[in-house]
Design an enzyme around this catalytic site. Sequence first.
Site, PDB file in Angstrom:
ATOM      1  N   ASP A   1       0.799  -1.230   0.000  1.00 54.32           N
ATOM      2  CA  ASP A   1       0.000   0.000   0.000  1.00 54.32           C
ATOM      3  C   ASP A   1       0.828   1.275   0.000  1.00 54.32           C
ATOM      4  O   ASP A   1       0.281   2.361  -0.088  1.00 54.32           O
ATOM      5  CB  ASP A   1      -0.976   0.006   1.181  1.00 54.32           C
ATOM      6  CG  ASP A   1      -0.280   0.180   2.521  1.00 54.32           C
ATOM      7  OD1 ASP A   1       0.958   0.006   2.575  1.00 54.32           O
ATOM      8  OD2 ASP A   1      -0.952   0.471   3.523  1.00 54.32           O
TER       9      ASP A   1
ATOM     10  N   TYR B   1      10.706   5.049   0.689  1.00 51.93           N
ATOM     11  CA  TYR B   1      11.630   4.123   1.352  1.00 51.93           C
ATOM     12  C   TYR B   1      13.062   4.254   0.844  1.00 51.93           C
ATOM     13  O   TYR B   1      13.991   3.778   1.495  1.00 51.93           O
ATOM     14  CB  TYR B   1      11.149   2.675   1.203  1.00 51.93           C
ATOM     15  CG  TYR B   1      10.092   2.309   2.208  1.00 51.93           C
ATOM     16  CD1 TYR B   1      10.434   1.812   3.461  1.00 51.93           C
ATOM     17  CD2 TYR B   1       8.745   2.491   1.922  1.00 51.93           C
ATOM     18  CE1 TYR B   1       9.464   1.490   4.390  1.00 51.93           C
ATOM     19  CE2 TYR B   1       7.761   2.175   2.849  1.00 51.93           C
ATOM     20  CZ  TYR B   1       8.130   1.675   4.080  1.00 51.93           C
ATOM     21  OH  TYR B   1       7.171   1.363   5.013  1.00 51.93           O
TER      22      TYR B   1
END
Length: 440
Positions: free
Chosen positions: A170, A263
């Site tokens: 997600d 990330y």
Amino acid sequence: MKKFSIVVAGGGSTFTPGIVLMLLENLDKFPIRQIKFYDNDAQRQEVIAKACDIIIKEKAPDINFVYTTDPETAFTDIDFVMAHIRVGKYAMREKDEKIPLRHGVLGQETCGPGGISYGMRSIGGVIELVDYMEKYSPNAWMLNYSNPAAIVAEATRRLRPNSKILNICDMPIGIEIRMAEMLGLKSRKDMVIRYFGLNHFGWWTDIRDKKGNDLMPALREKVAKIGYNVEIEGENTEASWNDTFTKARDVFAIDPTTMPNTYLKYYFFPDYVVEHSNPNHTRANEVMEGREKFVFGECRAIAEKGTAKDSKLHVDDHASYIVDLARAIAYDTKERMLLIVENDGAISNFDPTAMVEVPCIVGSNGPEKIVQGKIPQFQKGLMEQQVSVEKLTVEAWMEGSYQKLWQAITLSRTVPSASVAKAILDDLIEANKDFWPVLK
């Protein structure tokens, strides 16, 4: 219209009530006759399940609800497995984060040594779920969003190559919601995107509206200033996430032709991350003191009152992608979604066996990849290093190989040397002796 039977694997998860509320909100699009919870921790699951039982009775009393620790009961007569398991729970996540930090290396749930550690715990758990599904409901599909998705996806590719499992994450959805907000769009679904990468390791290369207008120039201007840090209505963003969304502008600066997954911060700025980490209080502590305490407190209150009317539990809107995915399989909707799939030519100049995250058209036979073509040298180099970390981790689990796991940790961009990798590995082995296979 057929009504579906689903099992939520990880019934005791803090995410489960939000997902149940989301499913109940979407019954017009995805009708359900039965919801089951499965977990191997009966006590933890019971707290969540008692509250969800009341929620379901109040909102959709015709749905049959079952919670169990018995695999046969859980996995018989189901159409979909929705899997979000955390092997070792938050107590082990805390160790994944704090052990690397003791050695001056970043501690993160899915990146670096912490992610490798979590992956080594998750592989067996996810494979077990696949086997239960195939034994008791061989026509069912598994929608897996258990982390670390990259390692789990590689493990299912190697160990259960023909299983009906869709690996999805997600995080890109969360970022696209922010992009849509920045662009003044009603929904992320007003954007048509091109994206490539590995899970938690990717880039948007093209974003257009439904009329084909290029949205990248406007987005570049904003991301260069504020990253992805915008207010999202109804979203309570914690300080650590605000930092991640703001830091995206520095990640973006490295290649301003693309939009990065947040990330990448952990791989490009590990020194910054370590500097801004508290080795005694990590994200796992934030979650245990915040979301975990809140969700379990609310669930206990619902059970005590016998009603969910004043509950502060809210719908996990993020999770509506799970319904989109289930609908795509059930109704052959040809929904365009980012999935983690075997490359097999989607990225033409990259390992065909790598599990990559790319847009797919999803129908009743599963996903069809949209070809992304050649990728630039910079991303290709990074991805080859990272996919090797993931493949070595899975091989280490399969072979019980200390050597390969040492190599995997050494190869991570977040780790400065082989000696530091070995020291971290030895500490992780000690911490994970109840969960990892024995390494020789």
